[in-house]
Design an enzyme around this catalytic site. Structure first.
Site, mmCIF file in Angstrom:
data_model
loop_
_atom_site.group_PDB
_atom_site.id
_atom_site.type_symbol
_atom_site.label_atom_id
_atom_site.label_comp_id
_atom_site.label_asym_id
_atom_site.label_seq_id
_atom_site.Cartn_x
_atom_site.Cartn_y
_atom_site.Cartn_z
ATOM 1 N N GLY A 266 30.391 30.500 -5.512
ATOM 2 C CA GLY A 266 30.002 29.618 -4.261
ATOM 3 C C GLY A 266 28.407 28.991 -3.871
ATOM 4 N N ALA B 117 18.798 30.646 -9.499
ATOM 5 C CA ALA B 117 18.947 29.109 -8.874
ATOM 6 C C ALA B 117 17.509 29.100 -10.335
ATOM 7 C CB ALA B 117 18.620 28.545 -7.578
ATOM 8 N N ILE C 26 14.057 22.612 -2.983
ATOM 9 C CA ILE C 26 15.890 22.417 -2.894
ATOM 10 C C ILE C 26 16.511 21.593 -3.729
ATOM 11 C CG2 ILE C 26 17.764 22.036 -1.020
ATOM 12 C CD1 ILE C 26 15.563 24.260 -0.435
ATOM 13 N N PRO D 86 20.497 20.095 -1.484
ATOM 14 C CA PRO D 86 20.514 19.905 -0.564
ATOM 15 C C PRO D 86 21.747 19.767 0.559
ATOM 16 C CG PRO D 86 19.606 17.399 -0.455
ATOM 17 C CD PRO D 86 19.366 18.334 -2.032
ATOM 18 N N LYS D 87 23.117 19.876 -0.272
ATOM 19 C CA LYS D 87 24.034 19.632 0.228
ATOM 20 C C LYS D 87 24.580 21.506 0.009
ATOM 21 C CE LYS D 87 27.544 17.074 0.464
ATOM 22 N NZ LYS D 87 28.776 15.931 -0.092
ATOM 23 N N LYS E 20 12.942 28.769 -4.960
ATOM 24 C CA LYS E 20 12.045 30.876 -4.757
ATOM 25 C C LYS E 20 13.856 30.979 -4.231
ATOM 26 C CE LYS E 20 8.334 30.301 -2.279
ATOM 27 N NZ LYS E 20 7.985 30.327 -0.874
ATOM 28 N N GLY E 21 15.074 29.785 -3.971
ATOM 29 C CA GLY E 21 15.806 30.516 -3.263
ATOM 30 C C GLY E 21 17.072 30.318 -2.463
ATOM 31 N N VAL E 22 17.955 30.734 -1.940
ATOM 32 C CA VAL E 22 18.216 30.434 -0.416
ATOM 33 C C VAL E 22 19.606 31.158 -0.195
ATOM 34 C CG1 VAL E 22 17.463 28.313 -0.525
ATOM 35 C CG2 VAL E 22 19.959 27.818 -0.863
ATOM 36 N N GLU F 81 20.297 34.881 0.550
ATOM 37 C CA GLU F 81 19.758 35.810 1.023
ATOM 38 C C GLU F 81 19.286 35.116 2.512
ATOM 39 O OE1 GLU F 81 21.140 38.481 -1.718
ATOM 40 O OE2 GLU F 81 19.426 36.657 -1.812
#
Length: 757
Positions: A485, A528, A648, A651-652, A720-722, A724
């Site tokens: 997801g 990512a 990013i 961004p959505k 970097k990843g979002v 966590e």
């Protein structure tokens, strides 16, 4: 060690589709029901159903299974238990290569011993799901019951040091200076015990497996709910002695995992076991109650001592944690290290210990370890700021560190200070009255404002991808990664389209099949950057092949142009120095006569950068709460979550990740608690009705800010990843806001009404 291909200057990641809020290509399939999940796939021939029988006792031994009574029911095909399983599978319990904690990995139905409540003790297979469920409900099993202990805090004195080097566990930082002396001499001190009970993942999709028995030897298609198809394949192949061709694992969509799907769960073992024995297609799905039997965020108790001088500079820090594990595996989390990374303290000491109790092994759960440790340290920091007479945000900025004190390395990038400033400006922090109980709304409710920060690893894993361009100009990129997801489908499509300069409508990204190039499990916020870099590299290799073919065309305008001096845009290859020198990609394939062109790409961590830098994402969460002091109710009315997580890609979808993490932070602070009744030795609220999570009415305004951050050290694509980071800081900020509103410190989660009244 893998070598990462550098990004050529012609690939402009900040233009065109990269960085744009593009819609998910799989969205229509998900909302229309066309997207199939593990328990929805069709099979070859008829399908039988397995239903898991769970132990009603916590500890003991099976003495008799009355299988004949149930086998006499028409339509019941088989009952699997420890009595008939060992000859079917390889049960080497010392096998360590699967994604599991150290110790002896749990093997279902391996022996008559019961080690935790709801342990799977049998699998009933029948013609229909309803019959399998009924037969399981009437299966009589006799047990010898033994004494058990599920009270972690009661047996805490028997704790032992956590094993080193187990599945990513980092030992606590080494002590610095003289913590005891500095703490004794400092004028401002905080001592606190911080606790949260076990928490369970509870994704909407329950764990399930459908085995399509293909009838060619032992060949199977295994549709599994997992966060890593390759990990499940490795597990199944090793345990059952199968080849990877015999055990093909597919996971196209995952309805939430949050870490529960990082290790193979017991339903896939049972489904494969039944399929091999019966040579038939099988489906096994856990029920909601059984979802409380396959891992959880560990119940953890933390002790913190902090001290600061009169100016507000930290002088001493002690952070200790005691967590639970099972009797058979050593589940560990990196809990206390984050405190050492976040703040520069001259005198510090840390400790982390485990206690064995009679429960199933805890499992990774979103921001594992960090969510636990962050709640404690950010609550204690806030309390100390009040004692030192310094604004809570200013106190954090006063003790800001630009390098990682734990490993003594510079951060590859760190814009947490900008998160503080941008978040505070958006939130209106300057209007805050610092005195507790000083703010009320128009209805007389107490208003509190709190802040807390977070930090999470920015790590890469080895990943592979394949790019294939057809003669009609359509590009297909594949990798055996997962999408639970997070938006993997769309961001990989964006990366491929951008790299080869194609419209997104001409690009398809496919994932979740072990016949595709290998990829890591989806966890740790590394999908990512890891898979994204592999996709970029595969497309770049394809681009090089296209350029060579273009240069073979008659009177080619690209003759003599190096790949580094070419650009891919609008379906064309152009020379940078003269964009009139251009060839359409579709024309290149037509001239070559090739039906398709393919290329592979690999990516992985840069070992030199790993040695030289500490790489992390950061965030600052600002929270407003309103408290009814008569009823003790707490409502989170506003959150601003400012995040610095590198580039990013979308961004959505990234915002959705931060929204989800923020909601979970609210849930952790105010609601989530798996109640372990130590007299019964089991979780008694193992359902959606009594294990509380937020509903729409609980969630109000959430504002997400992405602080611009460039970091080509953390990953070659700057990501970097979002996954966590968005959860961190939120629970602590809520507790801090509640203190500001009420003057009462709460150190035990969840922050329920009884703790405030």
């Amino acid at each position: 060690m893998s070598q990462t291909i550098a990004t050529p200057p012609t690939v402009r990641l900040d233009s065109d589709v990269i960085g744009k809020p593009v819609n998910r290509p799989e969205g229509p399939a998900k909302v229309s029901g066309a997207a199939k999940y593990a328990a929805e796939f069709g099979v070859t021939g008829s399908l039988w159903y397995g239903y898991v029988v769970s132990s009603p006792i916590t500890k003991g031994k099976i003495t008799k299974i009355h299988a004949d009574e149930v086998l006499a029911i028409p339509g019941v095909q088989k009952i699997f238990s420890h009595e008939n399983v060992p000859s079917l599978a390889w049960f080497d319990r010392s096998y360590k290569d699967e994604v599991a904690p150290g110790g002896s990995p749990f093997r279902p139905l391996h022996e008559p011993e019961i080690m935790f409540s709801q342990q799977p003790v049998a699998l009933v297979v029948a013609d229909t799901f309803e019959l399998a469920r009924y037969a399981a409900s009437v299966l009589r099993i006799e047990y010898d019951v033994e004494e058990f202990n599920t009270d972690m805090e009661a047996v805490g004195a028997k704790s032992f040091d956590a094993p080193k080097g187990k599945t990513g566990f980092l030992p606590p930082p080494k002590p610095k200076g003289d913590m005891e002396a500095a703490y004794a001499e400092a004028p401002h001190k905080v001592t606190g015990k911080y606790t949260h009970e076990a928490q369970h993942h509870n994704p909407m999709e329950m764990f399930g497996t459908t085995i399509d028995w293909l009838g060619d030897g032992k060949k199977m298609k295994i549709y599994d709910k997992t966060q890593g198809s390759g990990n499940v394949q490795q597990y199944i192949a090793k345990v059952f002695g199968l080849s990877t061709k015999e055990a093909r694992v597919i996971s196209k969509f995952t309805g939430g995992g949050f870490g529960a799907g990082l290790r193979p769960q017991y339903q896939v073992f049972l489904a494969v076991l039944a399929a091999l024995e019966l040579e038939h297609s099988i489906r096994v799905v856990m029920n909601r109650s059984q979802m409380f039997s396959m891992g959880h965020r560990a119940h953890t108790v933390q002790d913190i001592r902090l001290a600061a001088d009169d100016q507000g500079y930290l002088q001493a820090m002690e952070h200790k944690a005691l967590a639970e594990t099972s009797q058979f595996e050593d589940a560990t989390e990196t809990v206390v290290n984050w405190s050492g990374i976040m703040y520069n303290v001259p005198n510090s000491q840390f400790d982390y210990q485990l206690t064995r109790i009679d429960v199933n092994t805890p499992a990774d759960m979103r921001a594992p370890g960090a969510a636990t440790g962050n709640f404690a340290i950010e609550s204690a920091i806030d309390e100390l700021s009040y004692k030192a007479g310094v604004d809570p945000m200013d106190f954090r900025l006063l003790n800001y560190t630009y390098s990682d004190p734990v490993v003594d390395k510079p951060f590859s990038s760190k814009r947490l200070n900008d998160c503080y400033h941008e978040g505070a400006a958006r939130f209106g922090w300057e209007q805050r009255n610092p005195e507790p109980r000083s703010m009320r709304d128009e209805n007389g409710l107490l208003v509190g404002w709190g802040v807390a920060a977070g930090c999470w690893d920015a790590s890469m894993q080895k990943a592979e991808a394949k790019a294939s361009l057809a003669a009609d100009g359509r590009l297909t990129v594949t990798s055996a990664t997962n999408d639970q997801g997070a938006g993997t489908y769309v961001i990989m499509t964006q990366m491929a389209a951008q790299t080869l300069g194609l419209p997104m409508a001409q690009v398809t990204f496919e994932l979740g099949d072990t016949e595709m190039p290998a990829a890591p499990i989806q966890g740790g916020s590394w999908t990512a950057n890891s898979v994204g870099a592999a996709v970029q590299n595969a497309c770049q290799e394809l681009g090089k092949k296209l350029l060579k073919l273009a240069q073979k065309m008659d009177d080619s305008p690209l003759t003599g142009v190096d790949f580094e001096d070419a650009q891919f845009a609008d379906g064309h290859i152009r020379a940078n120095e003269d964009i009139s020198r251009t060839v359409a990609i579709r024309d290149i394939l037509a001239a070559s006569g090739e039906a398709k062109i393919e290329a592979d790409g690999k990516a992985g961590p840069n070992p030199i950068n790993m040695l030289k830098y500490s790489m992390h994402s950061h965030n600052a969460a600002f929270v407003e709460v309103k408290v009814d002091e008569d009823l003790g109710t707490v409502h989170v009315t506003r959150v601003v979550n400012a995040v610095a997580a590198g580039r990013i890609m979308n961004p959505k979808t990234a915002r959705s990740q931060i929204l989800g993490g923020t909601v979970w932070g609210i849930s952790m602070a105010l609601m989530e608690e798996a109640y372990l009744n130590n007299d019964l030795g089991r979780y008694v609220n193992h359902n959606y009705a009594e294990y509380h999570v937020p509903v729409n009415a609980d969630i109000h305004k959430i504002d997400v800010i992405f602080v611009e951050e460039e970091d080509d050290i953390a990953s070659p694509i700057g990501v970097k990843g979002v996954g966590e980071i968005g959860m961190l800081g939120v629970a602590a900020a809520i507790c801090n806001a509640v203190y500001h509103a009420t003057g009462k410190r709460i150190r035990e989660l969840p922050l329920t009404i009884d703790k405030l009244l």
